[in-house]
Design a protein around this motif. Structure first.
Motif, short mmCIF file in Angstrom:
data_model
loop_
_atom_site.label_atom_id
_atom_site.label_comp_id
_atom_site.label_asym_id
_atom_site.label_seq_id
_atom_site.Cartn_x
_atom_site.Cartn_y
_atom_site.Cartn_z
N LEU A 66 0.83 -1.20 0.00
CA LEU A 66 0.00 0.00 0.00
C LEU A 66 0.87 1.26 0.00
CD1 LEU A 66 -2.69 1.49 0.23
CD2 LEU A 66 -2.59 1.12 2.70
N ASP A 67 1.90 1.29 0.82
CA ASP A 67 2.79 2.45 0.84
C ASP A 67 3.47 2.67 -0.50
OD1 ASP A 67 2.20 3.14 3.43
OD2 ASP A 67 3.97 2.16 4.29
N TYR A 68 3.87 1.60 -1.14
CA TYR A 68 4.48 1.72 -2.46
C TYR A 68 3.50 2.35 -3.46
CZ TYR A 68 6.12 0.33 -7.06
OH TYR A 68 6.49 0.33 -8.38
N GLN A 69 2.28 1.85 -3.49
CA GLN A 69 1.28 2.40 -4.41
C GLN A 69 0.96 3.85 -4.09
OE1 GLN A 69 -1.99 -0.30 -3.99
NE2 GLN A 69 -1.26 -1.61 -5.64
N TYR A 70 0.80 4.14 -2.81
CA TYR A 70 0.46 5.50 -2.38
C TYR A 70 1.57 6.48 -2.78
CZ TYR A 70 -0.47 9.32 0.95
OH TYR A 70 -0.69 10.54 1.54
N SER A 71 2.81 6.14 -2.47
CA SER A 71 3.94 7.03 -2.80
C SER A 71 4.07 7.23 -4.30
CB SER A 71 5.24 6.45 -2.25
OG SER A 71 5.19 6.36 -0.86
N ARG A 72 3.98 6.16 -5.05
CA ARG A 72 4.10 6.24 -6.50
C ARG A 72 3.00 7.12 -7.10
NH1 ARG A 72 2.56 1.58 -10.54
NH2 ARG A 72 0.72 2.01 -9.33
N THR A 73 1.79 6.97 -6.63
CA THR A 73 0.65 7.69 -7.19
C THR A 73 0.68 9.17 -6.83
OG1 THR A 73 -0.67 5.69 -7.12
CG2 THR A 73 -1.86 7.76 -7.35
N ILE A 74 0.93 9.50 -5.56
CA ILE A 74 0.88 10.92 -5.19
C ILE A 74 2.06 11.69 -5.77
CG2 ILE A 74 -0.53 10.53 -3.15
CD1 ILE A 74 1.97 11.10 -1.45
N VAL A 75 3.20 11.07 -5.92
CA VAL A 75 4.34 11.76 -6.55
C VAL A 75 4.04 12.04 -8.02
CG1 VAL A 75 6.75 11.47 -7.25
CG2 VAL A 75 6.08 10.98 -4.91
N ARG A 76 3.35 11.10 -8.66
CA ARG A 76 2.96 11.30 -10.05
C ARG A 76 1.90 12.40 -10.18
NH1 ARG A 76 0.72 6.39 -11.40
NH2 ARG A 76 -1.36 7.26 -11.25
N MET A 142 -8.64 5.72 -5.86
CA MET A 142 -8.58 4.32 -5.41
C MET A 142 -7.46 4.14 -4.38
SD MET A 142 -9.12 2.37 -9.02
CE MET A 142 -9.40 0.72 -8.41
N VAL A 143 -6.34 4.79 -4.63
CA VAL A 143 -5.21 4.71 -3.70
C VAL A 143 -5.59 5.35 -2.37
CG1 VAL A 143 -2.85 5.48 -3.28
CG2 VAL A 143 -3.47 4.60 -5.51
N LEU A 144 -6.28 6.48 -2.42
CA LEU A 144 -6.66 7.18 -1.20
C LEU A 144 -7.70 6.39 -0.40
CD1 LEU A 144 -6.73 10.88 -2.40
CD2 LEU A 144 -4.91 9.64 -1.22
N VAL A 145 -8.63 5.76 -1.08
CA VAL A 145 -9.61 4.92 -0.38
C VAL A 145 -8.90 3.77 0.33
CG1 VAL A 145 -11.49 3.26 -0.75
CG2 VAL A 145 -11.61 5.53 -1.78
N THR A 146 -7.95 3.15 -0.35
CA THR A 146 -7.21 2.04 0.26
C THR A 146 -6.37 2.53 1.43
OG1 THR A 146 -7.16 0.95 -1.89
CG2 THR A 146 -5.65 0.13 -0.23
N GLN A 147 -5.74 3.68 1.29
CA GLN A 147 -4.93 4.25 2.37
C GLN A 147 -5.82 4.59 3.58
OE1 GLN A 147 -1.62 4.50 2.22
NE2 GLN A 147 -1.25 5.60 4.08
N PHE A 148 -6.99 5.17 3.32
CA PHE A 148 -7.92 5.47 4.41
C PHE A 148 -8.39 4.19 5.08
CE2 PHE A 148 -12.21 5.93 6.06
CZ PHE A 148 -12.01 6.92 6.99
N LEU A 149 -8.69 3.18 4.28
CA LEU A 149 -9.14 1.89 4.82
C LEU A 149 -8.09 1.32 5.76
CD1 LEU A 149 -11.31 -0.38 4.70
CD2 LEU A 149 -9.95 -1.38 2.86
N PHE A 150 -6.83 1.39 5.36
CA PHE A 150 -5.76 0.88 6.23
C PHE A 150 -5.74 1.65 7.54
CE2 PHE A 150 -1.60 1.32 8.10
CZ PHE A 150 -1.31 0.00 8.38
N THR A 151 -5.73 2.98 7.45
CA THR A 151 -5.66 3.81 8.66
C THR A 151 -6.85 3.54 9.57
OG1 THR A 151 -4.49 5.51 7.41
CG2 THR A 151 -5.44 6.18 9.50
N PHE A 152 -8.03 3.47 8.97
CA PHE A 152 -9.25 3.23 9.75
C PHE A 152 -9.22 1.87 10.42
CE2 PHE A 152 -13.57 1.37 9.67
CZ PHE A 152 -14.10 2.11 10.72
N LEU A 153 -8.98 0.81 9.64
CA LEU A 153 -8.98 -0.54 10.22
C LEU A 153 -7.88 -0.70 11.27
CD1 LEU A 153 -9.67 -2.74 7.06
CD2 LEU A 153 -11.24 -2.24 8.94
N SER A 154 -6.74 -0.09 11.02
CA SER A 154 -5.62 -0.21 11.95
C SER A 154 -5.96 0.42 13.29
CB SER A 154 -4.38 0.43 11.36
OG SER A 154 -3.32 0.40 12.28
N LYS A 155 -6.40 1.67 13.26
CA LYS A 155 -6.65 2.40 14.50
C LYS A 155 -7.93 1.96 15.20
CE LYS A 155 -4.00 6.47 13.27
NZ LYS A 155 -4.01 7.91 13.03
N ALA A 156 -8.96 1.66 14.43
CA ALA A 156 -10.25 1.36 15.03
C ALA A 156 -10.39 -0.08 15.48
CB ALA A 156 -11.37 1.70 14.05
#
Length: 182
Positions: A66-76, A142-156
Motif C-alpha cells: 500500500l505504501d508503495y502504491q500511495y507514494s508512486r501515485t501521489i508523486v505522479r 482508489m489509492v486514497l480509499v485504500t490508504q484510508f481503509l488501512f488507517t481506519f482498520l488499523s486504529k479502530a
C-alpha cells in the motif's frame, strides 16, 4: 514488488490456514479460552501467538504494498514539492479526523459482535483485495480509499484487537509475537 507481496501473502495464508485448523476452538473463541484453566496453564497459547503473528505479518506485507502504491501515485499526481507537501498535510489531517470520528461510533459495536481473530484477519484481507484493485486501476481516488481503509482498520480495530489477544499470552510468547509483527 507485486510478485513478492503476492508470494508473501500466499505463504502467510497457507500458514494462517494451517494454524487456524490447528487452533480449533481457541481461534474461534479466544475470550472463552482466556478464562479457562488450560489457557492459564499455557496449553495451546503458543498456537494463538503464532496465529496473531501470522496475521500481523499479513498486515505488514499489505502495508508495504500500500505504501508503495500511495507514494508512486501521489508523486505522479503532485510533482512539485510544495504541492506534494500540501496534499500530504491535508490528506493526513482530514483522514485522521474522519478515522477518529468513525472510531468513536463504530469500534465498540463491531468489537462486541466479531471474534478478535476475525477482526485481525479483516485488515490484511481487505487491504490485499483493495490493493489489487488499486494496482489494476491506479487512480488517485482508489489509492486514497485504500490508504484510508488501512488507517481506519488499523486504529479502530486491528490495534485494539491485537492488544486484547496479546494480553492473554504469557510474557515470553507475547514478546516473541510482538517482535515478529513489529
Amino acid at each position: 514488488v507485486l510478485i513478492g507481496c503476492v508470494a508473501a501473502f500466499g505463504m502467510s495464508l497457507t500458514v494462517f490456514g494451517f494454524l487456524r485448523r490447528r487452533c480449533g476452538a481457541l481461534a474461534a473463541a479466544p475470550r472463552a479460552a482466556a478464562s479457562t484453566r488450560e489457557a492459564a496453564a499455557g496449553t495451546a497459547v503458543p498456537a494463538l501467538g503464532w496465529l496473531v503473528a501470522s496475521l500481523g505479518f499479513l498486515t505488514m506485507v499489505a502495508k508495504y504494498w500500500l505504501d508503495y502504491q500511495y507514494s508512486r501515485t501521489i508523486v505522479r499526481m503532485y510533482p512539485g514539492e510544495e504541492a506534494l507537501a500540501s496534499f500530504i498535510a491535508l490528506w493526513t489531517s482530514t483522514g485522521d479526523l474522519a478515522v477518529m470520528m468513525s472510531q468513536a461510533q463504530l469500534s465498540g459495536a463491531v468489537m462486541q459482535r466479531m471474534r478478535l481473530v476475525g477482526i485481525l484477519a479483516l485488515m490484511p484481507a481487505a487491504l490485499f483485495f483493495t490493493s489489487l484493485a488499486t494496482f489494476a486501476g491506479g487512480a488517485l481516488w482508489m489509492v486514497l480509499v485504500t490508504q484510508f481503509l488501512f488507517t481506519f482498520l488499523s486504529k479502530a480495530f486491528h490495534t485494539p484487537a491485537s492488544a486484547l489477544l496479546l494480553a492473554v499470552l504469557p510474557s515470553d510468547v507475547r514478546h516473541r509475537v510482538m517482535s515478529l509483527t513489529g
